[in-house]
Design a protein around this motif. Structure first.
Motif, PDB file in Angstrom:
ATOM      1  N   ALA A  32       0.826  -1.202   0.000  1.00 24.72           N
ATOM      2  CA  ALA A  32       0.000   0.000   0.000  1.00 24.72           C
ATOM      3  C   ALA A  32       0.863   1.257   0.000  1.00 24.72           C
ATOM      4  O   ALA A  32       0.579   2.223  -0.708  1.00 24.72           O
ATOM      5  N   VAL A  33       1.942   1.243   0.782  1.00 22.90           N
ATOM      6  CA  VAL A  33       2.744   2.457   0.912  1.00 22.90           C
ATOM      7  C   VAL A  33       3.746   2.609  -0.238  1.00 22.90           C
ATOM      8  O   VAL A  33       3.926   3.687  -0.779  1.00 22.90           O
ATOM      9  N   THR A  34       4.411   1.514  -0.616  1.00 25.58           N
ATOM     10  CA  THR A  34       5.508   1.644  -1.581  1.00 25.58           C
ATOM     11  C   THR A  34       5.249   0.944  -2.916  1.00 25.58           C
ATOM     12  O   THR A  34       6.064   1.048  -3.818  1.00 25.58           O
ATOM     13  N   ARG A  35       4.135   0.228  -3.050  1.00 29.07           N
ATOM     14  CA  ARG A  35       3.802  -0.553  -4.250  1.00 29.07           C
ATOM     15  C   ARG A  35       4.809  -1.681  -4.504  1.00 29.07           C
ATOM     16  O   ARG A  35       4.890  -2.208  -5.602  1.00 29.07           O
ATOM     17  N   VAL A  36       5.584  -2.041  -3.490  1.00 32.95           N
ATOM     18  CA  VAL A  36       6.526  -3.153  -3.624  1.00 32.95           C
ATOM     19  C   VAL A  36       5.838  -4.433  -3.168  1.00 32.95           C
ATOM     20  O   VAL A  36       5.235  -4.468  -2.092  1.00 32.95           O
ATOM     21  N   ILE A  37       5.908  -5.476  -4.003  1.00 32.87           N
ATOM     22  CA  ILE A  37       5.464  -6.805  -3.556  1.00 32.87           C
ATOM     23  C   ILE A  37       6.634  -7.397  -2.790  1.00 32.87           C
ATOM     24  O   ILE A  37       7.665  -7.713  -3.374  1.00 32.87           O
ATOM     25  N   PHE A  38       6.491  -7.548  -1.498  1.00 30.91           N
ATOM     26  CA  PHE A  38       7.627  -7.822  -0.624  1.00 30.91           C
ATOM     27  C   PHE A  38       7.880  -9.314  -0.509  1.00 30.91           C
ATOM     28  O   PHE A  38       7.620  -9.940   0.519  1.00 30.91           O
ATOM     29  N   ILE A  39       8.440  -9.886  -1.582  1.00 25.39           N
ATOM     30  CA  ILE A  39       8.665 -11.334  -1.606  1.00 25.39           C
ATOM     31  C   ILE A  39       9.679 -11.759  -0.540  1.00 25.39           C
ATOM     32  O   ILE A  39       9.613 -12.863  -0.013  1.00 25.39           O
ATOM     33  N   GLN A  40      10.590 -10.857  -0.185  1.00 28.25           N
ATOM     34  CA  GLN A  40      11.637 -11.206   0.794  1.00 28.25           C
ATOM     35  C   GLN A  40      11.087 -11.314   2.199  1.00 28.25           C
ATOM     36  O   GLN A  40      11.831 -11.627   3.122  1.00 28.25           O
ATOM     37  N   GLN A  41       9.819 -11.036   2.400  1.00 28.95           N
ATOM     38  CA  GLN A  41       9.232 -11.117   3.733  1.00 28.95           C
ATOM     39  C   GLN A  41       9.608 -12.433   4.426  1.00 28.95           C
ATOM     40  O   GLN A  41      10.005 -12.465   5.580  1.00 28.95           O
ATOM     41  N   GLY A  42       9.481 -13.530   3.676  1.00 25.46           N
ATOM     42  CA  GLY A  42       9.772 -14.845   4.239  1.00 25.46           C
ATOM     43  C   GLY A  42      11.220 -14.988   4.670  1.00 25.46           C
ATOM     44  O   GLY A  42      11.520 -15.644   5.665  1.00 25.46           O
ATOM     45  N   GLU A  43      12.136 -14.350   3.926  1.00 26.26           N
ATOM     46  CA  GLU A  43      13.558 -14.467   4.272  1.00 26.26           C
ATOM     47  C   GLU A  43      13.830 -13.799   5.612  1.00 26.26           C
ATOM     48  O   GLU A  43      14.692 -14.229   6.368  1.00 26.26           O
ATOM     49  N   PHE A  44      13.087 -12.727   5.909  1.00 28.58           N
ATOM     50  CA  PHE A  44      13.271 -12.091   7.217  1.00 28.58           C
ATOM     51  C   PHE A  44      12.843 -13.052   8.328  1.00 28.58           C
ATOM     52  O   PHE A  44      13.436 -13.065   9.407  1.00 28.58           O
ATOM     53  N   ILE A 240       4.763  15.007   3.405  1.00 29.37           N
ATOM     54  CA  ILE A 240       5.196  13.699   3.926  1.00 29.37           C
ATOM     55  C   ILE A 240       6.263  13.149   2.989  1.00 29.37           C
ATOM     56  O   ILE A 240       6.034  13.019   1.791  1.00 29.37           O
ATOM     57  N   SER A 241       7.428  12.854   3.555  1.00 31.09           N
ATOM     58  CA  SER A 241       8.517  12.368   2.716  1.00 31.09           C
ATOM     59  C   SER A 241       8.261  10.925   2.299  1.00 31.09           C
ATOM     60  O   SER A 241       8.101  10.056   3.151  1.00 31.09           O
ATOM     61  N   PRO A 242       8.223  10.634   0.998  1.00 28.30           N
ATOM     62  CA  PRO A 242       8.030   9.242   0.562  1.00 28.30           C
ATOM     63  C   PRO A 242       9.195   8.359   0.995  1.00 28.30           C
ATOM     64  O   PRO A 242       9.025   7.170   1.240  1.00 28.30           O
ATOM     65  N   THR A 243      10.374   8.952   1.102  1.00 28.58           N
ATOM     66  CA  THR A 243      11.539   8.173   1.540  1.00 28.58           C
ATOM     67  C   THR A 243      11.354   7.706   2.982  1.00 28.58           C
ATOM     68  O   THR A 243      11.553   6.537   3.300  1.00 28.58           O
ATOM     69  N   LEU A 244      10.921   8.645   3.819  1.00 31.09           N
ATOM     70  CA  LEU A 244      10.702   8.280   5.217  1.00 31.09           C
ATOM     71  C   LEU A 244       9.603   7.227   5.309  1.00 31.09           C
ATOM     72  O   LEU A 244       9.738   6.228   6.035  1.00 31.09           O
ATOM     73  N   ALA A 245       8.519   7.431   4.546  1.00 30.43           N
ATOM     74  CA  ALA A 245       7.417   6.464   4.568  1.00 30.43           C
ATOM     75  C   ALA A 245       7.916   5.082   4.155  1.00 30.43           C
ATOM     76  O   ALA A 245       7.592   4.068   4.785  1.00 30.43           O
ATOM     77  N   GLY A 246       8.741   5.039   3.108  1.00 31.68           N
ATOM     78  CA  GLY A 246       9.271   3.762   2.621  1.00 31.68           C
ATOM     79  C   GLY A 246      10.120   3.081   3.673  1.00 31.68           C
ATOM     80  O   GLY A 246       9.956   1.899   3.976  1.00 31.68           O
ATOM     81  N   LYS A 247      11.030   3.864   4.280  1.00 30.96           N
ATOM     82  CA  LYS A 247      11.931   3.265   5.274  1.00 30.96           C
ATOM     83  C   LYS A 247      11.158   2.765   6.481  1.00 30.96           C
ATOM     84  O   LYS A 247      11.419   1.679   7.004  1.00 30.96           O
ATOM     85  N   LEU A 248      10.191   3.558   6.905  1.00 30.58           N
ATOM     86  CA  LEU A 248       9.390   3.180   8.065  1.00 30.58           C
ATOM     87  C   LEU A 248       8.615   1.889   7.789  1.00 30.58           C
ATOM     88  O   LEU A 248       8.542   0.978   8.629  1.00 30.58           O
ATOM     89  N   THR A 249       8.049   1.808   6.580  1.00 33.15           N
ATOM     90  CA  THR A 249       7.302   0.618   6.196  1.00 33.15           C
ATOM     91  C   THR A 249       8.186  -0.610   6.210  1.00 33.15           C
ATOM     92  O   THR A 249       7.820  -1.664   6.722  1.00 33.15           O
ATOM     93  N   PHE A 250       9.377  -0.449   5.634  1.00 34.26           N
ATOM     94  CA  PHE A 250      10.289  -1.595   5.572  1.00 34.26           C
ATOM     95  C   PHE A 250      10.774  -1.971   6.962  1.00 34.26           C
ATOM     96  O   PHE A 250      11.026  -3.140   7.234  1.00 34.26           O
TER      97      PHE A 250
END
Lengths: 345, 382
Positions: A32-44, A240-250
């Protein structure tokens, strides 16, 4: 099939479903925030579990070095930019957080006899190592291409997933690990034998979901993330900084992933590549929520957990087939009853 | 001047090497890297221990790595037979690679000794497979050891759970056939994936038929999950596993839930605890001592023993073949094939080999023993 078996299966399904729910929430949030499909979720998940396991066997987890390397790269990029702009103090703070912190952590983990520390401290150290990789990963891989189409972001995610699995094999070896339970206590409820670990999983999941809800409803940062999710350009215009939003989301996604890993490590054997399948099931749940709705995703996750558990009783050979085929009717139903909005181009 | 001398000496040596045409060339294909590396590396270490003269002839070994890849294995086999003109091929490590190499062996009429387990490598016998031999036990020999043990301990009803892949299916087929013949009922048959994080559903199903014993057909550490789940759910009966779990990582993962687990293994794994009267003890111990002297104590595995036994077969067969023809010729390869087929009572580390035209494995019940996990380690059942 009698009542007792149904109850035990439900319990098992809900425990697994709780983990899938956490991952599904993280997936929905990141998308929702970054439009990234976070496939690496499982690796975390796997990195969290295996880092803890390595600490417990008294070995310095190699993930520390990964953090140091990632931090160094961020320092070079961000520190360089800050210096160019003549912001010496900013450069120093970048170096402090991205280079000083990982090195201090490495020194702490390397210097202490980590295998003798109490479990809670080990868990905190594990989170301290794995979670910062999330925002660093965003800075290094996604921030430069933040406005790229979803497909490009997806391809980057696939590449990172494969890289992380490969590194996982290098760091942790091919064999699986199991960590001791948080406590040996277990509860008997009629035919049910509820272990403390199951309660931990359920409790932490519920707490985390409540905390996330509060975060998004009550805090400024949470509201900023929500605003970005609803309208990226509008949010940016509001400062609102998109960079900050992205980092916070990750950061949140990595935290949820690593914590899930720590939670399930005593229940099952975790291998360097286990995370992918767990993440994929979270993804099925996220799809049920249309990659947008948190409550639907959470309910979908419980449904996936239950379906998996009952399928393994009735038709164990086809369990995965049944779980993943669930996506087809869901997609059909969603495409029939929601009007399609073309976001790209 | 000094350089000149050295060059001359080297040239002389090279000439001498070509002149001594009578040496026996053994081509080895194994998986020293890739997913099967944990099997291929002990095999590679063992090749270095094989004899360098047999029947008075020098033997040279050319070892190629197939990276656990079938295509590379076939390419290597072609290179060995066409370019190096080897007299015999040993390899490869995995069953798919070995099956693919059968064609090369038959086409070039070169005898081949596989180190892979699948029974299909040498059976059913046909015009191609007559060139092929193998050293590891068939799953069927391992399965029959389990069935015998079950029969002797009054197990009449058993639950089966296996990997949802070729390994589990293969075991199920073998096991069901043998169990039926012995009058043991397979009351539940479940599958699980090596990557599964929960097998509670399967475990409940296995227990719901009230079996006398449970048999888990999986390999490595993933095989610990069903066992742990069964014990957690309160199953108290005996649990059988396959020889696929016989490594120390399995003990580490499974912990106290694996006490009392029963499984068949090749004798080499238990060489030191075998009774002196056991027919394989002397030959297995000879290998274990030689391997551990070279690679450190406790380093021996049954995989290296498969390579060792390929050497045992050659030592038994080559002297007979040498009577018929000179190495490096098609006649020698053919004679070597016949000699391998005629090997009788050759004691290897895995068992006693007695080949025949129909049986290119030649192992019998002496090629496995039943063991139990007791006090966190393997111990031989009397």
């Amino acid at each position: 099939m009698d009542m007792a078996i149904a109850l035990i299966l439900s319990q098992d399904g809900i425990t697994n479903g709780a983990i899938y729910a956490l991952l599904a929430l993280a997936l929905v949030l990141v998308f929702a925030v970054t439009r990234v499909i976070f496939i690496q979720q499982g690796e975390f998940v796997a990195y969290g579990a295996l880092t803890l396991a390595m600490m417990q066997s008294g070995v310095l987890p190699a993930t520390v070095w990964m953090l140091v390397v990632m931090g160094a790269l961020v320092t070079v990029l961000d520190g360089g930019l800050a210096l160019k702009a003549g912001q010496g103090r900013r450069a120093a703070s970048v170096a402090g957080w991205n280079l000083g912190y990982p090195l201090a952590l490495a020194a702490a983990v390397g210097g202490l006899a980590v295998n003798e520390l109490p479990l809670a401290v080990q868990v905190l150290l594990t989170l301290a190592i794995v979670v910062p990789m999330g925002p660093m990963m965003y800075r290094l891989m996604y921030q430069p291409i933040a406005s790229a189409p979803v497909l490009v972001l997806l391809i980057v995610s696939v590449a990172l997933h494969i890289a992380m699995v490969g590194l996982g094999l290098l760091f942790f070896g091919a064999e699986g690990q199991r960590t001791p339970a948080f406590s040996e206590f277990s509860l008997e409820l009629g035919p049910l034998m509820v272990s403390a670990q199951t309660l931990w999983v359920l409790m932490v999941s519920v707490l985390l979901i409540v905390a996330l809800y509060q975060f998004f409803e009550r805090t400024l940062y949470g509201k900023a993330l929500r605003a970005t999710a609803i309208n990226r350009v509008g949010a940016q215009l509001m400062g609102i900084s998109p960079t900050l939003a992205g980092k916070l989301t990750f950061f949140l996604a990595a935290f949820i992933g690593a914590l899930s890993g720590v939670l399930i490590a005593p229940i099952t054997t975790i291998y360097y590549d286990t995370g992918f399948l767990i993440g994929l099931k979270g993804f099925v749940a996220a799809i049920i929520g249309g990659l947008a709705s948190y409550p639907l995703a959470a309910m979908g996750a419980i449904a996936v957990g239950l379906l998996e558990s009952f399928a393994s009783f009735w038709a164990s050979a086809y369990k995965e087939v049944i779980v993943f085929t669930l996506i087809i009717p869901v997609l059909l139903w969603r495409s029939l009853c929601s009007h399609h909005v073309e976001e790209e181009e | 001047m000094k350089l000149h001398n050295t060059l001359l000496a080297a040239l002389g040596l090279a000439l001498a090497a070509t002149a001594a045409h009578a040496e026996i060339k053994v081509g080895v294909v194994l998986s020293a890297t890739g997913p099967a590396a944990s099997l291929g590396i002990p095999e590679k270490n063992t090749i270095a221990l094989l004899p360098t003269t047999i029947g008075g002839e020098k033997v040279s070994y050319i070892v190629l790595d197939d990276a656990s890849d079938t295509t590379t294995a076939v390419k290597n086999a072609r290179k060995l037979t066409v370019e190096d003109r080897v007299d015999v091929i040993i390899g490869s490590t995995t069953s798919p690679a070995s099956l693919a190499m059968v064609d090369v062996a038959a086409e070039t009429k070169t005898p081949m000794i596989s180190m892979a387990a699948s029974a299909r490598i040498v059976a059913p016998m046909d015009d191609k497979k007559r060139w092929v031999f193998k050293t590891p036990q068939n799953d069927q020999q391992m399965a029959s050891a389990i069935i015998e043990h079950m029969g002797a301990n009054n197990v009449r009803k058993v639950s089966f759970i296996g990997f949802a892949n070729a390994y589990g299916e293969g075991w199920y087929e073998q096991f069901r056939k043998l169990a039926e013949a012995k009058g043991i009922e397979v009351a539940a048959s479940e599958r699980f994936n090596p990557t599964d994080t929960s097998v509670t559903g399967q475990a409940l199903k296995l227990m719901s038929v009230k079996p006398d014993a449970v048999f888990i057909a999986g390999s490595g550490t993933p095989s610990a999950l069903p066992q742990k789940t069964l014990r957690e759910r309160g199953y108290k009966g005996p649990i059988y596993q396959t020889h696929g779990v016989a490594n120390n990582d399995f003990l580490r993962i499974c912990g106290k839930d694996c006490e009392g687990t029963l499984l068949p293994v090749g004798p080499v794994q238990m060489a030191r605890s075998l009774p002196d009267s056991h027919p394989v003890k002397a030959s297995a111990l000879a290998y274990v001592e030689k391997y551990e002297a070279a690679n450190g104590a406790g380093s021996v595995s049954s995989f290296g023993a498969y390579a060792w036994d390929a050497g045992v077969l050659l030592q038994a067969a080559v002297p007979n073949a040498l009577k018929a023809a000179k190495p490096g010729t098609a006649e020698f390869r053919s004679a070597l094939r016949d000699a391998l087929e005629g090997v009788k009572e050759a004691a290897g580390a895995t068992g006693i080999y007695s080949m025949s035209a129909e049986d290119h494995l030649g192992l019998d019940d002496r090629s496995r023993v039943m063991i139990e996990i007791r006090n966190g380690t393997w111990s031989l059942l009397k």
